[in-house]
Design an enzyme around this catalytic site. Structure first.
Site, PDB file in Angstrom:
ATOM      1  N   LYS A 173       0.612  -1.043   0.187  1.00  0.00           N
ATOM      2  CA  LYS A 173      -0.032   0.310  -0.007  1.00  0.00           C
ATOM      3  C   LYS A 173       1.367   1.481   0.038  1.00  0.00           C
ATOM      4  CE  LYS A 173      -2.022   2.442   3.536  1.00  0.00           C
ATOM      5  NZ  LYS A 173      -2.213   3.108   4.513  1.00  0.00           N
TER       6      LYS A 173
ATOM      7  N   CYS B 175      -4.330  18.339  11.119  1.00  0.00           N
ATOM      8  CA  CYS B 175      -3.313  19.029  10.869  1.00  0.00           C
ATOM      9  C   CYS B 175      -3.271  20.309  12.306  1.00  0.00           C
ATOM     10  CB  CYS B 175      -2.806  19.491   9.639  1.00  0.00           C
ATOM     11  SG  CYS B 175      -2.390  17.526   8.687  1.00  0.00           S
TER      12      CYS B 175
ATOM     13  N   ASP C  35       5.072  20.237   6.318  1.00  0.00           N
ATOM     14  CA  ASP C  35       5.573  21.546   6.256  1.00  0.00           C
ATOM     15  C   ASP C  35       7.153  21.127   6.021  1.00  0.00           C
ATOM     16  OD1 ASP C  35       4.153  22.785   7.865  1.00  0.00           O
ATOM     17  OD2 ASP C  35       5.269  22.364  10.111  1.00  0.00           O
TER      18      ASP C  35
ATOM     19  N   ASP D 264       5.789   0.780  10.860  1.00  0.00           N
ATOM     20  CA  ASP D 264       4.533   0.721  10.971  1.00  0.00           C
ATOM     21  C   ASP D 264       5.067  -1.257  11.295  1.00  0.00           C
ATOM     22  OD1 ASP D 264       3.439   2.035   9.553  1.00  0.00           O
ATOM     23  OD2 ASP D 264       3.817   2.168   8.240  1.00  0.00           O
TER      24      ASP D 264
END
EC number: 2.5.1.7
Length: 429
Positions: free
Chosen positions: A22, A126, A134, A316
């Site tokens: 993904k 955010c 940023d 992850d």
């Protein structure tokens, strides 16, 4: 709302086919905006996030088809998908679309590079000053874009095109590197990306861009050089296998015990995680078909980990590994260095009987003899699958609620685990 019911205590034995990644598929799909020709992507996973991004790209004018047939908003994305952005019909990505998937903010780079302007909503949630976009904005400004943030939108303009420059990231950023690669591919002149992310998904994007005619050298290293070209062409590309999915099922096999073949997995993409599994007591063998993971009933040993950018231990997989350590014989220390607030799964693991103490960015996990099934609630994608892993080793029944998080990143999870002997089912409503 769907739930997943798991009855723990079953070993896992069998073969699990690893899907396309993904985290590679999303930027590859977004790269289709860079050319008017067709980009064909094979091995796309059939996930909620992939199908949502197809809807978002369609808003900008990308036509998608499978086997020559135009499909709706949720095609069977496990077959080759043809993406054609012949005409960009809208350079604005509205909040109602971007808020559904943070990665969709990356459309700002190809829209700006190709059309000279892009207006993209800030991703939902955010906070000004700490928002992860940023560094993406900084990269575009280095390439000569004028950027204004107003009313929750980032409005970038480069009417005369982007100009090559040196982009030096203060910290490693995958999204920033994706953004810089796509924008620099169509910029005038030479761009050097310093402190670039080295993740395999970044390399996969670079390889696809090169097939499209981009001139990129150094992908996979900390410095990447890009020589801009006037236009990019269509191409065909196969999405690399999902190292996070492979690592997740490897951890599940170690947790439940048994013998699982991860077909199509590539060890080089997750070596740090495999090394840690061996330390914890699993047997890992790399074979032609993929990766074989076994644990024969021997107890799990505690292992300390620190998450880090590739080739370090991936953030992850942190939640999944924490679930594994809840059954280790002793205390393990898990340090999260990539994301803030990524211990949301701790409270839910505690409902299953886990003993975990938090101290800032450190989790101290004291292994227990037994976990006990209970109703739990998924809070995000990786946290949700950590609860599934813990449930595999828990006594009795666990009900995982809010599994739409799982559907964002895992293709047919209950089918893959069930095929290896887990007692697991999806309940609707």
């Amino acid at each position: 709302m769907d739930r997943i019911r798991i009855v723990g205590g079953q070993e896992l034995n069998g073969v699990i086919q690893i899907s396309g990644a993904k985290n590679a598929a999303l930027p590859l799909m977004i790269a289709s905006l860079l050319t008017a020709e067709t980009l064909t992507l094979d091995n796309l996973p059939n996930l909620a996030d992939v199908n949502m991004l197809l809807r978002i790209l369609g808003h900008h004018g990308v036509d998608h088809s499978v086997d020559g047939r135009r499909l709706g908003a949720a095609p069977n994305a496990s077959r080759p998908v043809h993406l054609t952005a012949r005409d960009i019909v809208d350079t604005t990505a509205p909040y109602e679309l971007v808020s559904k998937m943070r990665a969709s903010f990356w459309v700002i780079a190809p829209l700006l590079a190709r059309m000279g302007e892009a207006k993209v909503s800030l991703p939902g949630g955010c906070a000004i000053g700490t928002r992860p976009v940023d560094l993406l904005i900084m990269a575009l400004e280095k390439l000569g874009a004028s950027v204004e943030i107003e009313a929750g939108y980032v409005h970038a303009k480069a009417p005369k095109g982007l100009r090559g420059a040196e982009i030096k990231f203060p910290k490693v950023t995958v999204g920033g590197t994706h953004t810089a690669l796509m924008a620099a591919s169509l910029a005038h002149g030479h761009t050097r990306i310093v402190n670039a992310a080295r993740e395999p998904e970044v390399v996969d994007l670079a390889e696809c861009l090169v097939k499209m005619g981009a001139r990129i050298k150094g992908a996979g290293q900390s410095v990447i050089d890009v020589e801009g070209v006037a236009r990019l062409n269509g191409a065909s590309h196969r999405v690399l296998p999902d190292r996070i999915e492979a690592g997740t099922y490897a951890i599940a096999a170690a947790m439940a015990g048994g013998d699982v073949m991860l077909e199509g997995a590539e060890a080089g993409l997750l070596q740090s995680a495999l090394d840690v599994l061996v330390e914890a007591g699993a047997t890992v063998n790399v074979v032609n078909e993929g990766i074989r993971v076994q644990r024969n009933g021997a107890g799990l040993m505690p292992v300390d980990i620190v998450t880090a950018p590739f080739p370090g231990f991936p953030t992850d997989l942190q939640a999944q590994f924490m679930a594994l350590m809840t059954k280790a014989k002793g205390q393990s220390r898990i340090t999260e260095t990539i994301f803030e607030n990524r211990f949301m799964h701790v409270q839910e693991l505690a409902r299953l009987g886990a003993h975990i103490r938090l101290d800032g960015d450190v989790a101290l996990v004291d292994g227990v003899e037994r976990l006990e099934g209970a109703p739990v609630m998924a809070t995000d994608l990786r946290a949700s699958v950590s609860l599934v892993i813990a449930a595999l080793a828990a006594e009795g029944e666990t009900m995982v609620n809010r599994v739409y998080h799982l559907d964002r990143g895992f293709e047919h999870l209950e089918t893959k685990l069930g095929g290896c002997g887990a007692i697991i089912e999806r309940l609707s409503g």
